[in-house]
Design a protein around this motif. Structure first.
Motif, short mmCIF file in Angstrom:
data_model
loop_
_atom_site.label_atom_id
_atom_site.label_comp_id
_atom_site.label_asym_id
_atom_site.label_seq_id
_atom_site.Cartn_x
_atom_site.Cartn_y
_atom_site.Cartn_z
N MET A 111 0.84 -1.21 0.00
CA MET A 111 0.00 0.00 0.00
C MET A 111 0.87 1.25 0.00
SD MET A 111 -3.05 -0.94 2.67
CE MET A 111 -3.57 0.79 2.69
N ALA A 112 1.95 1.22 0.78
CA ALA A 112 2.85 2.37 0.82
C ALA A 112 3.48 2.62 -0.54
CB ALA A 112 3.93 2.13 1.87
N LEU A 113 3.91 1.57 -1.20
CA LEU A 113 4.52 1.71 -2.52
C LEU A 113 3.54 2.31 -3.52
CD1 LEU A 113 7.18 1.16 -4.05
CD2 LEU A 113 6.21 -1.04 -4.72
N ARG A 114 2.27 2.00 -3.35
CA ARG A 114 1.24 2.51 -4.26
C ARG A 114 1.16 4.04 -4.22
NH1 ARG A 114 -0.21 -1.87 -6.19
NH2 ARG A 114 -2.29 -2.51 -5.58
N LEU A 115 1.66 4.64 -3.16
CA LEU A 115 1.58 6.09 -3.00
C LEU A 115 2.82 6.81 -3.51
CD1 LEU A 115 0.05 6.29 0.60
CD2 LEU A 115 -1.08 5.89 -1.59
N SER A 116 3.67 6.11 -4.25
CA SER A 116 4.96 6.65 -4.66
C SER A 116 4.85 7.93 -5.48
CB SER A 116 5.75 5.61 -5.46
OG SER A 116 5.07 5.28 -6.66
N GLU A 117 3.77 8.08 -6.23
CA GLU A 117 3.64 9.25 -7.09
C GLU A 117 2.76 10.34 -6.48
OE1 GLU A 117 5.73 9.00 -9.68
OE2 GLU A 117 6.08 7.03 -8.78
N VAL A 118 1.80 9.97 -5.65
CA VAL A 118 0.88 10.95 -5.09
C VAL A 118 1.40 11.56 -3.79
CG1 VAL A 118 -0.53 9.30 -3.76
CG2 VAL A 118 -1.57 11.41 -4.60
N ASP A 119 2.15 10.79 -3.01
CA ASP A 119 2.67 11.28 -1.73
C ASP A 119 3.96 10.53 -1.39
OD1 ASP A 119 3.14 12.24 0.82
OD2 ASP A 119 1.05 12.04 1.49
N PRO A 120 5.06 10.89 -2.04
CA PRO A 120 6.32 10.15 -1.85
C PRO A 120 6.81 10.15 -0.40
CG PRO A 120 6.44 11.57 -3.78
CD PRO A 120 5.18 11.93 -3.08
N ALA A 121 6.60 11.24 0.33
CA ALA A 121 7.07 11.31 1.71
C ALA A 121 6.35 10.30 2.58
CB ALA A 121 6.89 12.72 2.25
N MET A 122 5.02 10.26 2.46
CA MET A 122 4.25 9.30 3.23
C MET A 122 4.57 7.88 2.78
SD MET A 122 0.11 8.98 3.66
CE MET A 122 -0.62 7.71 4.72
N ALA A 123 4.74 7.70 1.49
CA ALA A 123 5.07 6.38 0.96
C ALA A 123 6.36 5.85 1.58
CB ALA A 123 5.20 6.44 -0.56
N LYS A 124 7.37 6.69 1.62
CA LYS A 124 8.65 6.29 2.20
C LYS A 124 8.52 5.95 3.68
CE LYS A 124 13.36 7.97 3.03
NZ LYS A 124 14.32 9.10 2.83
N THR A 125 7.80 6.80 4.42
CA THR A 125 7.64 6.59 5.86
C THR A 125 6.91 5.29 6.15
OG1 THR A 125 7.62 8.97 6.29
CG2 THR A 125 6.64 7.55 7.97
N GLU A 126 5.78 5.08 5.48
CA GLU A 126 4.99 3.87 5.72
C GLU A 126 5.73 2.62 5.24
OE1 GLU A 126 2.28 3.34 7.33
OE2 GLU A 126 1.65 5.38 7.75
N PHE A 127 6.44 2.75 4.14
CA PHE A 127 7.19 1.61 3.61
C PHE A 127 8.25 1.17 4.62
CE2 PHE A 127 10.29 -0.68 1.14
CZ PHE A 127 9.57 -1.29 0.12
N SER A 128 9.01 2.11 5.12
CA SER A 128 10.08 1.79 6.06
C SER A 128 9.53 1.20 7.35
CB SER A 128 10.90 3.05 6.36
OG SER A 128 11.52 3.55 5.18
N ALA A 129 8.40 1.75 7.81
CA ALA A 129 7.79 1.24 9.04
C ALA A 129 7.31 -0.19 8.88
CB ALA A 129 6.63 2.15 9.47
N ALA A 130 6.67 -0.47 7.74
CA ALA A 130 6.18 -1.83 7.48
C ALA A 130 7.35 -2.81 7.37
CB ALA A 130 5.35 -1.84 6.20
N LEU A 131 8.40 -2.39 6.69
CA LEU A 131 9.57 -3.24 6.53
C LEU A 131 10.21 -3.56 7.88
CD1 LEU A 131 11.37 -4.61 4.39
CD2 LEU A 131 12.72 -2.51 4.31
N SER A 132 10.30 -2.57 8.73
CA SER A 132 10.89 -2.77 10.05
C SER A 132 10.03 -3.68 10.92
CB SER A 132 11.08 -1.42 10.75
OG SER A 132 12.00 -0.61 10.05
N ALA A 133 8.71 -3.63 10.72
CA ALA A 133 7.80 -4.45 11.52
C ALA A 133 7.87 -5.92 11.16
CB ALA A 133 6.37 -3.94 11.37
N GLY A 134 8.38 -6.24 9.96
CA GLY A 134 8.56 -7.64 9.58
C GLY A 134 7.64 -8.11 8.48
N VAL A 135 8.19 -8.31 7.28
CA VAL A 135 7.41 -8.73 6.12
C VAL A 135 7.80 -10.16 5.73
CG1 VAL A 135 7.07 -6.37 5.31
CG2 VAL A 135 9.09 -7.65 4.56
N PHE A 136 7.28 -10.63 4.60
CA PHE A 136 7.60 -11.97 4.13
C PHE A 136 9.11 -12.14 3.96
CE2 PHE A 136 3.36 -12.76 1.63
CZ PHE A 136 2.67 -12.76 2.83
N THR A 137 9.59 -13.31 4.32
CA THR A 137 11.03 -13.60 4.18
C THR A 137 11.31 -14.82 3.30
OG1 THR A 137 10.95 -14.88 6.25
CG2 THR A 137 11.60 -12.56 6.41
#
Length: 462
Positions: free
Chosen positions: A200-226
């Protein structure tokens, strides 16, 4: 007359007693009189493959060309209903979330609620990405509100981020019953919630890059598929009660209606992509992989083109919904954008390898494939390369690939059949203009200047 009157009295007595009689005789003491929370969750899970298994979805991403009855691939202006999702899985999940008497014997109640939240968020994310603004905060209220307002897609995204975070934080130790996708494994559900947030964060790359980066990093830190073991996959059975949609179309109805598109074959065949043998079967006439031009109406048939693969329409073929390879492609793109301190090439290579392993059962051919100069990572062409390989990977989840095409513009060589551009959204159900007129018109006016067209753009599609 007297006889008729007596019969009337008898029938009146029977009718008056019928409800009590039926209530007693129809009760099975060995079965619950209502579904449990985890049974409702399982029922909602049964609708998951429908998110991906769709000829219309495949046409949006131009994976499959129609061999006869050419229609969807010409992109007609038509409405598409979302009612089935509200009346089916979303209603089931909301019932779980509203319940006051969930049974702890089915697993910790917090975990039941967390899984319901994750699935609800996943369904809503798919819906809003297809239609734009949709009923959300006022939806699923039954008789209390038959005309829910449409929430903006931006507000829905914000709320879904919050819901997924809350679901993640409320999980406790212990599994749940009746879980037909993860077997009650809450660690996998936690990873899924974070992975959905990542996408979902990546989907915002063009409309809100700042929010996209913040949410992406937070989700990644929380633990995604490995690994591929974490994938959200719906496993069909070799049984009519739980079989693959495409089996019912191709085998049971004897419909050889779908060939691999020319674009897909030309992306895969020249580089000896090992996934091609899974995606389609070679043309019967030549034994070669020949794609059919998407939207072609004249020179079509079933003998000279590669048709939808037998492994894809097998009765028990799985449906891949959220995958590890997607995570790696997302990380490769995020690294390329400078969002995360990881290597784009490494993640790209791992993504291709994971995709080949997912589709073929082995990663043995990945090394040779990645060594091909046309596939080997090129930092100067990173976004296009990552996007194109992600498109190949997302085969048969056309709606997701279509969303990524709308966001990135890649692949940039998809065709416009008969001059018709690729749609950028689905039109709302026809009935909404009558059943929910005021809210429907407000949503269409707010987003698309009053025109409920398939060429309006959703919020994040800049």
């Amino acid at each position: 007359m007297k006889k008729a009157y007596i019969l009337f009295l008898i029938s009146g007595f029977l009718l008056g007693s019928c409800s009590d009689f039926d209530e007693d005789i129809n009760k099975n003491p060995n079965l619950p009189n209502q579904a449990s929370g985890t049974q409702l969750i399982a029922n909602a899970q049964l609708s998951l493959p429908g998110l991906a298994s769709s000829p219309k979805g495949s046409s949006m991403a131009q994976y499959l060309a129609e061999t006869q009855y050419v229609g969807l691939t010409l992109y007609p202006q038509e409405s598409t209903s979302f009612y089935g999702y509200y009346q089916g899985p979303l209603e089931n999940l909301q019932t779980v979330l509203d319940a006051e008497d969930l049974n702890a014997a089915d697993g910790p109640i917090d975990n039941q609620l967390a899984v319901a939240k994750i699935l609800k968020a996943y369904y809503y994310w798919n819906l809003t990405d297809r239609w734009g603004d949709i009923p959300y905060s006022e939806a699923l209220q039954g008789a209390d509100n038959f005309t829910p307002a449409y929430d903006t897609q931006e507000s829905i995204y914000n709320d879904l981020f919050a819901e997924l975070k809350e679901a993640n934080s409320m999980m406790v130790s212990g599994s749940i019953t009746n879980d037909i996708v993860y077997g009650g494994d809450m660690d996998k559900w936690k990873k899924l919630a974070n992975t959905i947030r990542l996408f979902m964060a990546l989907r915002l790359s063009e409309v809100d890059p700042a929010m996209a980066k913040t949410e992406f990093s937070a989700a990644l830190s929380a633990g995604v598929f490995t690994s591929n073991d974490d994938n959200l996959v719906f496993e069909h059975l070799a049984d009519a009660n739980n079989q693959n949609y495409w089996y019912s179309q191709v085998v049971e109805r004897n419909r050889e209606w779908w060939a691999l598109s020319e674009n897909l074959v030309e992306e895969m065949k020249p580089v000896n992509d090992p996934r091609l043998a899974v995606y389609g079967d070679p043309a019967r006439e030549t034994g070669e992989y020949t794609g059919l031009k998407f939207g072609e109406e004249d020179n079509i048939g079933t003998e000279e083109f590669a048709l939808l693969g037998s492994k894809i329409f097998a009765q028990d073929a799985p449906v891949y919904l959220v995958t590890y390879a997607q995570v790696l492609f997302a990380k490769a793109e995020a690294a390329h954008r400078g969002w995360i301190e990881e290597d784009a090439e490494t993640n790209y290579n791992m993504a291709v390898e994971a995709s080949i392993e997912q589709w073929t059962g082995s990663s043995d051919g990945a090394g040779d494939f990645l060594a091909n100069p046309k596939i080997a990572f090129d930092a100067g062409n990173a976004l296009e390369q990552i996007s194109n390989q992600r498109w190949v990977h997302l085969y048969m989840f056309g709606y997701e690939a279509w969303s990524e095409w709308r966001r990135t513009g890649y692949p940039n060589d998809l065709v416009e059949p008969n001059g018709n551009e690729i749609p950028t959204r689905l039109s709302y159900p026809d009935n909404e203009a009558f059943n929910n007129e005021a809210n429907y018109e407000a949503a269409v006016g707010r987003q698309f200047n009053g025109d409920d067209s398939i060429y309006g753009k959703v919020w994040w599609d800049e």
